[in-house]
Design a protein around this motif. Structure first.
Motif, PDB file in Angstrom:
ATOM      1  N   UNK B  86     -38.344  -2.852   3.650  1.00 36.07           N
ATOM      2  CA  UNK B  86     -39.536  -3.054   4.802  1.00 36.07           C
ATOM      3  C   UNK B  86     -38.972  -3.015   6.195  1.00 36.07           C
ATOM      4  N   UNK B  87     -38.970  -2.049   6.810  1.00 41.59           N
ATOM      5  CA  UNK B  87     -38.536  -1.763   8.320  1.00 41.59           C
ATOM      6  C   UNK B  87     -39.431  -2.434   9.436  1.00 41.59           C
ATOM      7  N   UNK B  88     -39.017  -3.307  10.022  1.00 37.31           N
ATOM      8  CA  UNK B  88     -39.900  -4.187  11.098  1.00 37.31           C
ATOM      9  C   UNK B  88     -39.360  -4.131  12.527  1.00 37.31           C
ATOM     10  N   UNK B  89     -40.289  -3.640  13.269  1.00 41.10           N
ATOM     11  CA  UNK B  89     -39.842  -3.845  14.813  1.00 41.10           C
ATOM     12  C   UNK B  89     -40.433  -5.048  15.359  1.00 41.10           C
ATOM     13  N   UNK B  90     -39.756  -5.701  16.482  1.00 41.12           N
ATOM     14  CA  UNK B  90     -40.195  -6.863  16.770  1.00 41.12           C
ATOM     15  C   UNK B  90     -39.626  -6.943  18.475  1.00 41.12           C
ATOM     16  N   UNK B  91     -40.553  -7.352  19.264  1.00 40.40           N
ATOM     17  CA  UNK B  91     -40.079  -7.266  20.800  1.00 40.40           C
ATOM     18  C   UNK B  91     -40.462  -8.523  21.582  1.00 40.40           C
ATOM     19  N   UNK B  92     -39.985  -8.667  22.656  1.00 48.55           N
ATOM     20  CA  UNK B  92     -40.400  -9.898  23.450  1.00 48.55           C
ATOM     21  C   UNK B  92     -40.980  -9.146  24.500  1.00 48.55           C
ATOM     22  N   UNK B  93     -42.127  -9.587  25.027  1.00 47.15           N
ATOM     23  CA  UNK B  93     -42.677  -8.902  26.102  1.00 47.15           C
ATOM     24  C   UNK B  93     -42.416  -9.353  27.527  1.00 47.15           C
ATOM     25  N   UNK B  94     -42.009  -8.367  28.476  1.00 52.28           N
ATOM     26  CA  UNK B  94     -41.760  -8.722  29.667  1.00 52.28           C
ATOM     27  C   UNK B  94     -42.770  -9.537  30.345  1.00 52.28           C
ATOM     28  N   UNK B  95     -42.253 -10.339  31.073  1.00 56.76           N
ATOM     29  CA  UNK B  95     -42.937 -11.612  31.603  1.00 56.76           C
ATOM     30  C   UNK B  95     -43.444 -12.638  30.770  1.00 56.76           C
ATOM     31  N   UNK B  96     -43.549 -12.606  29.563  1.00 54.49           N
ATOM     32  CA  UNK B  96     -43.900 -13.681  28.670  1.00 54.49           C
ATOM     33  C   UNK B  96     -42.749 -14.465  28.317  1.00 54.49           C
ATOM     34  N   UNK B  97     -42.794 -15.555  27.273  1.00 57.12           N
ATOM     35  CA  UNK B  97     -42.140 -16.369  26.902  1.00 57.12           C
ATOM     36  C   UNK B  97     -40.452 -15.571  26.542  1.00 57.12           C
ATOM     37  N   UNK B  98     -39.432 -15.988  26.929  1.00 55.80           N
ATOM     38  CA  UNK B  98     -38.357 -15.345  26.839  1.00 55.80           C
ATOM     39  C   UNK B  98     -37.558 -15.371  25.248  1.00 55.80           C
ATOM     40  N   UNK B  99     -38.394 -16.080  24.512  1.00 53.09           N
ATOM     41  CA  UNK B  99     -37.993 -16.374  22.932  1.00 53.09           C
ATOM     42  C   UNK B  99     -39.127 -15.924  22.003  1.00 53.09           C
ATOM     43  N   UNK B 100     -40.354 -15.557  22.523  1.00 56.14           N
ATOM     44  CA  UNK B 100     -41.337 -15.456  21.381  1.00 56.14           C
ATOM     45  C   UNK B 100     -41.282 -13.847  21.051  1.00 56.14           C
ATOM     46  N   UNK B 101     -40.995 -13.625  19.731  1.00 60.32           N
ATOM     47  CA  UNK B 101     -40.920 -12.251  19.302  1.00 60.32           C
ATOM     48  C   UNK B 101     -42.336 -12.098  18.434  1.00 60.32           C
ATOM     49  N   UNK B 102     -42.712 -10.686  18.951  1.00 59.36           N
ATOM     50  CA  UNK B 102     -44.097 -10.174  18.311  1.00 59.36           C
ATOM     51  C   UNK B 102     -43.611  -9.281  17.260  1.00 59.36           C
ATOM     52  N   UNK B 103     -43.911  -9.391  16.110  1.00 62.14           N
ATOM     53  CA  UNK B 103     -43.762  -8.419  15.154  1.00 62.14           C
ATOM     54  C   UNK B 103     -44.710  -7.230  15.086  1.00 62.14           C
ATOM     55  N   UNK B 104     -44.178  -6.251  14.588  1.00 55.28           N
ATOM     56  CA  UNK B 104     -45.135  -5.118  13.929  1.00 55.28           C
ATOM     57  C   UNK B 104     -45.358  -5.304  12.284  1.00 55.28           C
ATOM     58  N   UNK B 105     -46.462  -4.456  11.885  1.00 56.82           N
ATOM     59  CA  UNK B 105     -46.729  -4.873  10.360  1.00 56.82           C
ATOM     60  C   UNK B 105     -45.866  -4.179   9.530  1.00 56.82           C
ATOM     61  N   UNK B 106     -44.735  -3.495  10.026  1.00 51.29           N
ATOM     62  CA  UNK B 106     -43.747  -2.872   9.363  1.00 51.29           C
ATOM     63  C   UNK B 106     -43.947  -1.535   8.618  1.00 51.29           C
ATOM     64  N   UNK B 107     -42.846  -1.138   8.143  1.00 48.45           N
ATOM     65  CA  UNK B 107     -42.923   0.315   7.518  1.00 48.45           C
ATOM     66  C   UNK B 107     -42.320   0.161   6.095  1.00 48.45           C
ATOM     67  N   UNK B 108     -42.899   0.337   4.963  1.00 49.04           N
ATOM     68  CA  UNK B 108     -42.218   0.220   3.749  1.00 49.04           C
ATOM     69  C   UNK B 108     -41.785   1.549   3.325  1.00 49.04           C
TER      70      UNK B 108
END
Lengths: 115, 113
Positions: B86-108
Motif C-alpha cells: 500500500x503506497x501512501x502519500x502524506x503532507x503537511x499543509x502550508x500555514x498549518x501545524x508544523x507536525x500534523x500529517x494528512x494522509x491520502x487513502x493510498x494505492x494498493x
C-alpha cells in the motif's frame, strides 16, 4: 531514523473491556503521535502526545475514550476504553524526525479485534 | 472532501511493467512524504520532498513534487513482486501545524510474477 516498537502486536478483546498499547522509541523525541487505521482505510490521527503535558486530541476523538500517557521522552501509552466492535482497527504510534519535524516514522502497529 | 486524493486506488500489474501513482490536492503543502505499507507492518518512509519541482530517485522509484507543491507522483520502473504494498502519500499543509500529517487513502499495488 528512529526504531519504534509496540506492544502488543495484536490482541482480541471482549466488548466493554479496555486495551492499553505501549510505544517505545530507541531515542528521545519531543512529539509522539497515535493513529488509527481502520480496515481498508488510510491513517487518521487520534492525538499528539508531548512529554509533560496533556495530549492534544483531534476532532472526533476524546480523552475519556482514548486516554494517553507520556511519562518520558521515549515512551507513550494509548488506552482504548469501553471497547466496541467498531474499535477493531490497527493502532499505530509514530515519532517526528529529529532533523526535519514534518517527517514521521511509524511503529509496526497493534492489531485489535473486538468481539 | 479528501484533502489528498490518490489515484489509482488499486493497481494490479505484471512484473517488469512500469507504473505511476498520483497524489493530488487543491491545497499547498510545505512537504510531502511517500510511505509503503506491507501487510502486518507499519508504514515505512520512502522519501520526503520539500521543494516545488523537486525530483528524487530511490533505485527504481522516482518521486516528483509539483511546481506549486499541490501534487506529487511516484513512478516505478520495471516493477517487481517485492514492490507489492500500500503506497501512501502524506503532507503537511502550508500555514498549518508544523507536525500534523494528512494522509491520502493510498494505492494498493500488486505486482504479479
Amino acid at each position: 531514523s528512529a526504531v519504534i516498537s509496540q506492544k502488543p502486536s495484536r490482541d482480541i478483546c471482549q466488548r466493554g473491556t479496555s486495551l492499553t498499547i505501549q510505544c517505545q522509541v530507541d531515542s528521545q523525541v519531543t512529539m509522539m503521535f497515535w493513529y488509527r487505521q481502520q480496515p481498508g482505510q488510510s491513517l487518521t490521527l487520534i492525538a499528539t502526545a508531548n512529554q509533560g503535558s496533556e495530549a492534544t486530541y483531534e476532532s472526533g476523538f476524546v480523552i475519556d475514550k482514548f486516554p494517553i500517557s507520556r511519562p518520558n521522552l521515549t515512551f507513550s501509552t494509548l488506552t482504548v476504553s469501553n471497547l466496541s466492535p467498531e474499535d477493531s482497527s490497527i493502532y499505530l504510534c509514530s515519532v517526528e524526525d529529529q532533523g526535519f519535524q514534518e517527517t514521521q516514522y511509524f511503529g509496526p502497529g497493534t492489531r485489535l479485534l473486538v468481539l | 472532501t479528501q484533502l489528498l486524493e490518490q489515484s489509482p486506488q488499486f493497481l494490479s500489474i505484471q512484473e517488469g511493467e512500469n507504473l505511476t501513482v498520483y497524489c493530488n490536492s487543491s491545497s499547498v503543502f510545505s512537504s510531502l512524504q511517500w510511505y509503503r505499507q506491507e501487510p502486518g507492518e507499519g508504514p515505512v518512509l520512502l522519501v520526503t520532498v520539500v521543494t516545488g519541482g523537486e525530483v528524487k530517485k530511490l533505485k527504481r522509484l522516482t518521486f516528483q513534487f509539483g511546481d506549486a507543491r499541490k501534487d506529487s507522483s511516484l513512478h516505478i520502473t520495471a516493477a517487481q513482486p517485492g514492490d507489492t504494498g500500500l503506497y501512501l502519500c502524506a503532507g503537511v499543509r502550508s500555514g498549518g501545524s508544523n507536525y500534523k500529517l494528512t494522509f491520502g487513502k493510498g494505492t494498493l499495488l500488486t505486482v504479479n510474477p
